[in-house]
Write a protein that holds these residues in place. Structure first.
Motif, PDB file in Angstrom:
ATOM      1  N   CYS A   1     -24.826  16.937 -28.105  1.00 57.95           N
ATOM      2  CA  CYS A   1     -26.048  17.187 -27.328  1.00 57.95           C
ATOM      3  C   CYS A   1     -26.360  18.678 -27.274  1.00 57.95           C
ATOM      4  O   CYS A   1     -27.502  19.093 -27.498  1.00 57.95           O
ATOM      5  N   LYS A   2     -25.360  19.484 -26.992  1.00 55.87           N
ATOM      6  CA  LYS A   2     -25.557  20.938 -26.902  1.00 55.87           C
ATOM      7  C   LYS A   2     -25.999  21.506 -28.253  1.00 55.87           C
ATOM      8  O   LYS A   2     -26.906  22.343 -28.311  1.00 55.87           O
ATOM      9  N   GLY A   3     -25.391  21.037 -29.315  1.00 58.29           N
ATOM     10  CA  GLY A   3     -25.780  21.500 -30.649  1.00 58.29           C
ATOM     11  C   GLY A   3     -27.214  21.156 -30.977  1.00 58.29           C
ATOM     12  O   GLY A   3     -27.938  21.956 -31.583  1.00 58.29           O
ATOM     13  N   ASN A   4     -27.662  19.968 -30.578  1.00 65.06           N
ATOM     14  CA  ASN A   4     -29.046  19.584 -30.835  1.00 65.06           C
ATOM     15  C   ASN A   4     -30.016  20.384 -29.977  1.00 65.06           C
ATOM     16  O   ASN A   4     -31.116  20.725 -30.432  1.00 65.06           O
ATOM     17  N   ILE A   5     -29.638  20.712 -28.742  1.00 61.56           N
ATOM     18  CA  ILE A   5     -30.479  21.580 -27.917  1.00 61.56           C
ATOM     19  C   ILE A   5     -30.662  22.926 -28.618  1.00 61.56           C
ATOM     20  O   ILE A   5     -31.777  23.438 -28.732  1.00 61.56           O
ATOM     21  N   ILE A   6     -29.566  23.501 -29.106  1.00 61.01           N
ATOM     22  CA  ILE A   6     -29.628  24.790 -29.799  1.00 61.01           C
ATOM     23  C   ILE A   6     -30.465  24.680 -31.069  1.00 61.01           C
ATOM     24  O   ILE A   6     -31.301  25.548 -31.360  1.00 61.01           O
TER      25      ILE A   6
END
Length: 86
Positions: free
Chosen positions: A36-41
């Motif tokens: 999830c964090k990687g996709n936000i970035i």
């Protein structure tokens, strides 16, 4: 609509027996969080580069969606966003 039930950009994400994010959180919560964090970035870093306002809005909704998924899976909090098609 709860974040885990919402799809931004198409229904093909729910075509399998289990959603990828749900699988990752069940297998190892750190993997789900990282996904999830990687996709936000990813969506934030290329925001506005696709060339039109509709794509930028869709990417902003995706950023919000992944943040809401973290809230759901890690904190048991369900907030919703509704995609305005106007």
């Amino acid at each position: 609509m709860a974040a885990k039930d919402l799809e931004i950009g198409g229904n093909h994400y729910k075509s399998g027996k289990i959603d990828t994010i749900e699988y990752l959180y069940q297998a190892n919560p750190a993997d789900g969080h990282g996904f999830c964090k990687g996709n936000i970035i990813k969506y934030a870093s290329r925001l506005g580069l696709k060339g039109n306002t509709d794509d930028e809005i869709k990417d902003l909704l995706k950023i919000a969606h992944y943040a809401l998924l973290i809230l759901h899976y890690e904190y048991g909090k369900d907030y919703s966003i509704v995609e305005d098609k106007n």
